[in-house]
Every structure is written in C-alpha cells, then in structure tokens.
Design a protein around this motif. Structure first.
Motif, short mmCIF file in Angstrom:
data_model
loop_
_atom_site.label_atom_id
_atom_site.label_comp_id
_atom_site.label_asym_id
_atom_site.label_seq_id
_atom_site.Cartn_x
_atom_site.Cartn_y
_atom_site.Cartn_z
N SER A 204 0.84 -1.20 0.00
CA SER A 204 0.00 0.00 0.00
C SER A 204 0.88 1.25 0.00
N GLY A 206 0.86 5.11 0.50
CA GLY A 206 0.21 6.32 0.97
C GLY A 206 1.10 7.54 0.87
N LYS A 209 1.05 10.61 3.13
CA LYS A 209 -0.02 11.60 3.07
C LYS A 209 -1.38 11.02 3.45
N ARG A 210 -1.50 9.70 3.42
CA ARG A 210 -2.71 9.03 3.90
C ARG A 210 -2.25 7.75 4.61
N HIS A 211 -3.10 7.23 5.49
CA HIS A 211 -2.75 6.04 6.24
C HIS A 211 -2.51 4.87 5.28
N ALA A 212 -1.40 4.17 5.49
CA ALA A 212 -1.06 2.99 4.70
C ALA A 212 0.02 2.24 5.46
N ASP A 259 -12.63 9.43 3.45
CA ASP A 259 -12.05 10.78 3.50
C ASP A 259 -12.33 11.58 2.23
N ARG A 281 -2.87 4.96 -2.41
CA ARG A 281 -3.66 5.93 -1.65
C ARG A 281 -3.07 7.34 -1.69
N ASN A 282 -1.81 7.45 -2.12
CA ASN A 282 -1.15 8.75 -2.20
C ASN A 282 -1.94 9.67 -3.15
#
Length: 290
Positions: A204, A206, A209-212, A259, A281-282
């Motif tokens: 994953s 991220g 910048k986002r949870h991963a 989000d 997810r980035n």
C-alpha cells in the motif's frame, strides 16, 4: 510579444508533434512510473522540437523518442534519492486502461524495472517492449549496440519472473475484482479467504499523506487479519465503488473512501488466486484519475 511567425512555427511544430504525443507519453511513463513526470518530459521534448531544425529531421518519431528517453534518463538520476527516501512502499502511478488491448507492461513488471539501472531499463523497454532494433537503441542511449545487448540481457534476467507470470483474461479478472471488493467491504471473510493465495502479499502506497502500511504485508494470515480489521472500518465509514477496471494490466477497482479521496486496488491473479494486492492511496498519484 508573439509574432505571426512565432505562432506559425508553434502551430507547425504542434501539427507534427501532437499525433506522436500518446506514444511518447507511453515511453516516458514506463521509464518513470509517474504520469505527471512523463507529461513534463514530453512537454520539454515539445519545447525542444519547436527550437529544432525540423526540416533536417528525417524521422521525427525516432528523433523525439530519443529526446524523451534521454530526458527520462536524466530525470531518473535526480529522482533516485526521492525514491530511496520515500515513506513506505513505492508504487507507480495507477493507469486505468480504457481500451480492450492488453497492457504490455504490467504493474509487477514495472516494479521489477525499478530494480534496474536507468540504462538497463531503457535498453529493455526500447528493445523488448517497443521492438526497436539495437542499432536504434544504441543511438538513443548513446552506447554501442553490443553494450545495449548486454544491458538488455541483464535486464531480462531480473524481470523474467515478473514478465512470464500467467495473466487472467479481462472478463474473468474483472469478475474477481468485483467479488474481492464486495467481500472485503461487507466483511465476508469466508469468501475473501477463499480468494487469497497462501503467499499473498499486500503493498500500500500512501506516500506519508494518507494512512497505509509502511512495509509490505506478507502471507495469508497477515493479509487476512488486516482485511478483517479493515472490514469493520468500511462498515462504519463506508467505501464506494467507482468502477472495476484494469489498472496497469491487472484487474482491480477504483473506490472513493471515507475521506473523500480516490483509491485504486490492483490484484495480481495467479492460478485463480490473489497472489498480490497493490493499493495506491497517495493523492499525488491519483490526481490524473479525477
């Protein structure tokens, strides 16, 4: 101030350049793994094309392909540090395929290309993927043909496994992607567990910048437990399917998460089982999907 002559020159340059732009983007993206960077390299090539003596160029496509490849090689040298200091697993920007034609460079192969030197990567892509003779490869990367053959041979040894993996057909792959989405979001762990290979892995991205997950999740038990925990979050906060689609040659899906941001999930299918899961997810890597 722009003059009619300048406008005419730019128009003439664009008329010969624009039909080649999609092919040049394909070269640049496969070299860099970034949609935005690929577009920047191709735009820089266009600027150089406007300034060139175009009447003296016998083969515009070959000239521009060389220009883009050399720009990418220079960019890779400067980008190496940012890749090495990237927070968590690095995945290439997800490219959603609209056409029926199968992708020539799948996500696992792009990850394998990351382990190559820039010159090995260029030699492999230009010869093995785009079908250029080694004489043309030599002109492009400014090495002799013998050296280019050696570069491509070394590259093949590194990427052989990633390139030779069995790929599920498009229709069946998208059916599996739909089933995976439904099972993972509804907490149907029996169905989800039956889809996972014993050595499944999850990667994953991220980008901080986002949870991963900050490292790959390896093995059935770990991936299964992660999805069981995530299913409770999906039930509470929601996750909306935008579409199932091929992503970098792999079946997968695009979702809008709680989000409000997009997310892509690509599934590597081996012998009917999910052997690897790639989640981007980035938000920086998803802008072009909007």
């Amino acid at each position: 101030m722009e003059t009619p002559g300048n406008n005419r020159a730019e128009h003439d340059a664009a008329a010969s350049f624009d039909p080649l732009r999609p092919r040049l983007i394909r070269v640049a993206y496969r070299m860099l793994g970034s949609v935005a960077d690929a577009e920047d390299m191709v735009q820089e090539a266009f600027i150089r094309w406007m300034r060139a003596d175009r009447a003296a160029v016998l083969e515009p496509e070959a000239f521009l392909r060389r220009t883009v490849t050399r720009l990418c090689l220079d960019h890779l040298k400067s980008a190496r540090h940012s890749r090495e200091t990237y927070l968590g697993p690095w995945l290439p920007d997800p490219v959603v395929e609209e056409e029926e034609e199968p992708e020539d460079v799948t996500l696992p192969l792009m990850l394998a290309l990351e382990r190559l030197s820039p010159l090995e990567r260029a030699a492999f892509l230009l010869h093995d993927v785009f079908g250029l003779p080694f004489e043309e490869v030599a002109l492009t990367i400014e090495r002799d043909a013998t050296a280019c053959r050696q570069l491509a041979t070394r590259a093949r040894a590194h990427v052989r496994e990633a390139r030779s993996r069995f790929q599920v057909d498009r229709v069946r792959g998208l059916e599996l992607a739909q089933a995976f989405f439904t099972a993972s979001r509804t907490g149907d762990m029996k169905t989800l567990g039956a889809m996972l290979a014993a050595d499944v892995s999850l990667h994953s991205d991220g980008g901080g910048k986002r949870h991963a997950a900050l490292s790959p999740v390896i093995g059935f038990e770990n991936v299964f437990t992660l999805h069981r925990n995530l299913s409770a979050l999906f039930e509470k906060h929601g996750s909306t399917l935008v579409r199932t689609v091929l992503i970098n040659g792999l079946p997968g899906f695009v979702t809008r998460e709680a989000d409000g941001e997009l997310q892509t999930t690509a599934l590597d299918i081996t012998d009917g089982k999910v052997s690897a899961i790639y989640v981007v997810r980035n938000p920086d890597k998803l802008r072009h999907l909007h």
